[in-house]
Design an enzyme around this catalytic site. Structure first.
Site, PDB file in Angstrom:
ATOM      1  N   TRP A  23       0.969  -1.228  -0.106  1.00  9.64           N
ATOM      2  CA  TRP A  23       0.468   0.263   0.312  1.00  9.64           C
ATOM      3  C   TRP A  23       0.903   1.031   0.165  1.00  9.64           C
ATOM      4  CZ3 TRP A  23      -5.050  -1.309   2.879  1.00  9.64           C
ATOM      5  CH2 TRP A  23      -6.070  -0.822   2.667  1.00  9.64           C
ATOM      6  N   GLU A  76       1.371   5.538  10.764  1.00  9.06           N
ATOM      7  CA  GLU A  76       1.569   4.536  11.130  1.00  9.06           C
ATOM      8  C   GLU A  76       2.070   4.447  12.545  1.00  9.06           C
ATOM      9  OE1 GLU A  76       4.401   0.871   9.475  1.00  9.06           O
ATOM     10  OE2 GLU A  76       2.786   2.550   8.000  1.00  9.06           O
ATOM     11  N   SER A 105       3.638   2.705  15.708  1.00  5.27           N
ATOM     12  CA  SER A 105       5.541   2.590  15.487  1.00  5.27           C
ATOM     13  C   SER A 105       5.858   1.603  16.493  1.00  5.27           C
ATOM     14  CB  SER A 105       6.234   3.584  15.829  1.00  5.27           C
ATOM     15  OG  SER A 105       7.284   3.299  16.283  1.00  5.27           O
ATOM     16  N   ARG A 123       8.478   0.886  17.956  1.00  4.59           N
ATOM     17  CA  ARG A 123       9.553   2.725  19.318  1.00  4.59           C
ATOM     18  C   ARG A 123       9.301   3.175  20.545  1.00  4.59           C
ATOM     19  NH1 ARG A 123      12.364   6.271  16.666  1.00  4.59           N
ATOM     20  NH2 ARG A 123      13.537   6.646  18.182  1.00  4.59           N
ATOM     21  N   ARG A 178      12.073  -5.695  19.072  1.00  3.14           N
ATOM     22  CA  ARG A 178      10.412  -5.949  17.642  1.00  3.14           C
ATOM     23  C   ARG A 178      11.255  -6.677  16.954  1.00  3.14           C
ATOM     24  NH1 ARG A 178       9.975   0.044  14.909  1.00  3.14           N
ATOM     25  NH2 ARG A 178      12.575   0.836  14.774  1.00  3.14           N
ATOM     26  N   ARG A 222      -6.024  -2.484  -6.904  1.00  2.00           N
ATOM     27  CA  ARG A 222      -5.498  -3.870  -6.355  1.00  2.00           C
ATOM     28  C   ARG A 222      -6.875  -4.421  -5.760  1.00  2.00           C
ATOM     29  NH1 ARG A 222      -0.401  -5.087  -5.829  1.00  2.00           N
ATOM     30  NH2 ARG A 222       1.054  -2.966  -5.497  1.00  2.00           N
TER      31      ARG A 222
END
Length: 233
Positions: A78, A100, A102, A104, A172, A200
């Protein structure tokens, strides 16, 4: 705010919109210092004309905002539309924004996409990418089990690292990445949304992203029924 569930644990949620089919019409009519107050047959014909003749700029004045929860392998496909949106012919300078979650900053429980045993697909016969028919169920059962074991191992190592004081942005690394669900906001012009859908939703696109494209189409059509009918498949 409307939401459609996708795959096993994913979803698409329509967060907000700016404009309507009338927005597209009036963006086009401003050239003649005209404005429509209510959509009529002439306006519908104008929208179809704009789409047919590839006059795309009026479709960029209508905006949609989605929240999406999808496996990373879907998100990264995407993302190509965000990177390339200013360079693709016919989609140049179309609005696209992406934010987005995260790992972190957050340590919520990792969620993974795990295909059922009847959802594993064979490699295609005449292509280097994509997929073919479903594999035999015994093979699917084997790899569903193997994937679950792999995820369990990664989660265990991730949790151990966190408990030992390793920072989240390094811990992670133990999490299996491509099947892990991520959440993001996608804000895009109606033109850009239609471009994503048209590419798509095709049968040769990855099956998982096809399902998201179908959900985007359903939600977008509720707000822009005439325009989406004209510029999407």
């Amino acid at each position: 705010m409307k939401m459609i569930n996708v795959l096993d644990k994913g979803y698409v949620r329509l967060v907000d919109t700016l404009g309507s089919d009338l927005t597209v019409v009036n963006a086009a009519r401003v050239s003649y210092a005209k404005e429509s107050l209510e959509l009529d047959d002439k306006d519908r014909k104008l929208i179809n004309f704009l789409a047919r003749e590839d006059h795309t700029s009026p479709f960029r004045h209508a905006i949609l905002q989605f929240e999406i929860y999808a496996p990373l392998m879907v998100a990264r496909q995407w993302w190509k539309y965000i990177v390339g949106s200013a360079h693709q012919e016919g989609v140049g300078d179309s609005l696209n924004a992406w934010n987005e979650s995260s790992r972190r900053y957050i340590t919520e429980e990792p969620i993974f996409y795990i295909p059922e045993k009847n959802q594993w697909r064979s490699k295609p016969e005449n292509s280097k990418q994509g997929s073919g028919e479903p594999v035999e169920w015994e093979l699917g059962e084997k790899y569903t089990k193997s994937l679950m074991e792999y995820i369990d191992l990664g989660e265990r190592l991730y949790n151990e690292a966190m408990e030992d004081g390793v920072c989240a942005e390094q811990a992670r690394l133990f999490l299996p990445a491509y099947g892990m669900y991520v959440r993001w906001y996608w804000t895009a012009s109606l033109q850009s949304v239609a471009h994503f859908i048209n590419q798509r939703i095709q049968s040769d696109a990855q099956k998982e992203i096809q399902e998201y494209a179908k959900a985007i189409l359903i939600l977008a059509k509720e707000s822009f029924p005439v325009s989406l009918e004209a510029i999407s498949i």
